[in-house]
Design an enzyme around this catalytic site. Structure first.
Site, short mmCIF file in Angstrom:
data_model
loop_
_atom_site.label_atom_id
_atom_site.label_comp_id
_atom_site.label_asym_id
_atom_site.label_seq_id
_atom_site.Cartn_x
_atom_site.Cartn_y
_atom_site.Cartn_z
N PRO A 307 67.94 35.21 14.46
CA PRO A 307 69.11 35.58 15.27
C PRO A 307 70.26 34.61 15.02
O PRO A 307 70.07 33.40 14.91
CB PRO A 307 68.59 35.45 16.71
N GLY A 308 71.45 35.13 14.92
CA GLY A 308 72.64 34.31 14.78
C GLY A 308 73.67 34.70 15.81
O GLY A 308 74.01 33.95 16.72
N CYS A 375 100.89 40.55 8.13
CA CYS A 375 101.65 41.62 7.48
C CYS A 375 100.73 42.75 7.01
O CYS A 375 100.69 43.09 5.82
CB CYS A 375 102.45 41.06 6.31
#
Length: 447
Positions: A307-308, A375
């Site tokens: 898990p992260g 942009c």
């Protein structure tokens, strides 16, 4: 039971008057529209550290790590450092007893700088460079996950001892996520396929590892995707992987004792998003692994998960300052950050919520689009968001669930410096990663 539901027994309370499971558990609404985060007023943190800024609740990161270890006491929990790799975060997870999943020499360098135990580190990735492999070998990383025949040859030439390796397998399990974060299906770049026409590649990979005197084949690895909420996908992958282990015992005479099922557990970004049922995940995995191993007379392998996002994602918020408001056929609220500090909406349409903080407004709420400063027309942070009609330049907006894949995906587009990472614990704020300056940007430009 979700991770958020598992944690109250560890002394955590749900957020008051904020969407539970979306905002960090330590957030509260204070007087005058203030948002309190880990005991600190967010408007004060914005004044001290500037905006945009990533705020991270240290205690929640630690609590999430403990919750995983408590739910899976017999498994290895390896934090996926790609979600957020800073020295402080790696120290926290090391202190909580987690292992570490790395993908590059850079991530290994951060781990090495804080003395993360090498025997608890894995390295994987689909295109490791010689520098990545050398970094892992020089630090003594215990396991390297190999992803191609070429990589096995290269690693074998570099390794001088008994380097443990796992072979990554593509289990052909669709996890129901966006194509850009699906990793376990046929026809993408990761691992060795199980499809009939290319299955021999896996056999050749096993033979290639076994033929290298400097390598020792320890087990298999798979990963089905990111932001996965359904536990039955993991159950299916586990059943398939046991079948592969059994087949390799029959074809190559090897009994591999380690199985890494990856991570990718979902978190909630919006109210109504499904969470990850960690209790159901553990229950179904145990039943599936026990049944498949007993059916084939195969010893249950040692399990690793990675898990992260689930460790750091819910523990973070990002605070922005409004630069401009444009009203017309749509109302645009432009902030001082954008796709350079949160690339996920532009990459794969990730959706977020946000709220006005620092003052109370009685104005009617209207749908607005929160956009960034860059942009690109696709520089949109949140669309159709209900914000007070009197929102104006100088206001602060806070976005929840930004602990994972924000700092780690940040860029310098338009030569905008990356925001700082601020750790907060019990009202005390600590600068973990300083804001990138124009001087930093110019140092690398040697022309």
């Amino acid at each position: 039971m979700t991770l958020s539901e598992l944690l109250p027994s560890l002394g955590c309370e749900a957020a008051d008057h904020l969407e539970p499971g979306v905002w960090p558990r330590s957030t509260r609404l204070g007087p005058g529209g203030e948002l309190l985060f880990a005991g600190a007023p967010v408007s004060h943190l914005a004044a001290r550290f500037g905006t945009p800024a990533y705020l991270l609740d240290e205690d929640e990161v630690r609590q999430n790590a403990r919750a995983y270890r408590r739910a899976l006491p017999d498994a290895e929990v390896a934090y996926a450092s790609k979600a957020l790799c800073t020295r402080a975060v790696l120290r926290w997870v090391a202190e909580e007893g987690l292992s570490l999943d790395t993908c590059s020499a850079g991530e290994i360098a951060v781990a090495r700088s804080v003395g993360f135990p090498a025997e608890r580190i894995l390295l994987h990735g689909n295109a490791k460079t010689p520098e990545d492999l050398k970094a892992a070998l020089s630090y003594g990383v215990r396991r390297i996950v190999v992803d191609s025949l070429d990589e096995i040859e290269q690693l074998g030439a570099l390794a001088t001892g008994a380097q443990q390796v796992l072979i990554r397998v593509t289990p052909d399990v669709s996890a129901g996520t966006h194509a850009a974060i699906t990793t376990g299906t046929e026809g993408q770049k990761f691992g060795f396929s199980l499809r009939e026409e290319v299955r021999d590649n896996l056999g050749r990979a096993v033979s290639a590892v076994l033929a290298q005197p400097g390598l020792r084949l320890a087990g298999l690895h798979c990963h089905i995707g990111s932001q996965v909420s359904r536990v039955d996908f993991y159950e299916l992958a586990a059943r398939k992987m046991i079948g592969v282990l059994v087949a390799l015992r029959e074809s190559h005479g090897v009994t591999l004792r380690e199985l890494d099922l990856g991570g990718g557990h979902a978190v909630r970004y919006l109210p109504g998003d499904p969470g990850f049922d960690i209790d159901g995940y553990v229950r179904r995995l145990r039943v599936a692994l026990a049944y498949e191993c007993a059916s084939h007379g195969f010893p249950q392998p040692k399990l690793t998960i990675e898990p992260g996002r689930a460790i750091v994602g819910p523990a973070g918020i990002t605070v922005y300052r409004v630069c401009a408001v444009k009203r017309g056929s749509r109302t645009f609220v432009a902030v001082d950050g954008g796709m350079s500090d949160n690339a996920r909406p532009a990459l794969y349409g990730a959706a977020y919520t946000a709220r006005l903080i620092g003052r109370r407004s009685r104005a009617a709420r209207r749908p607005m689009t929160v956009v960034g400063r860059h942009c690109e027309s696709g520089d949109v942070l949140a669309d159709g968001l209900a914000l007070p009609d009197d929102v104006h330049p100088g206001d602060l907006l806070a976005v929840p669930c930004t602990g994972a894949y924000h700092h780690s995906l940040a860029s310098n587009y338009n030569l905008v410096g990356r925001p700082p990472v601020v750790g907060v614990s019990r009202g005390t704020a600590t600068l973990l990663v300083r804001r990138e300056t124009e001087e930093d940007l110019l140092k690398r430009d040697l022309g």
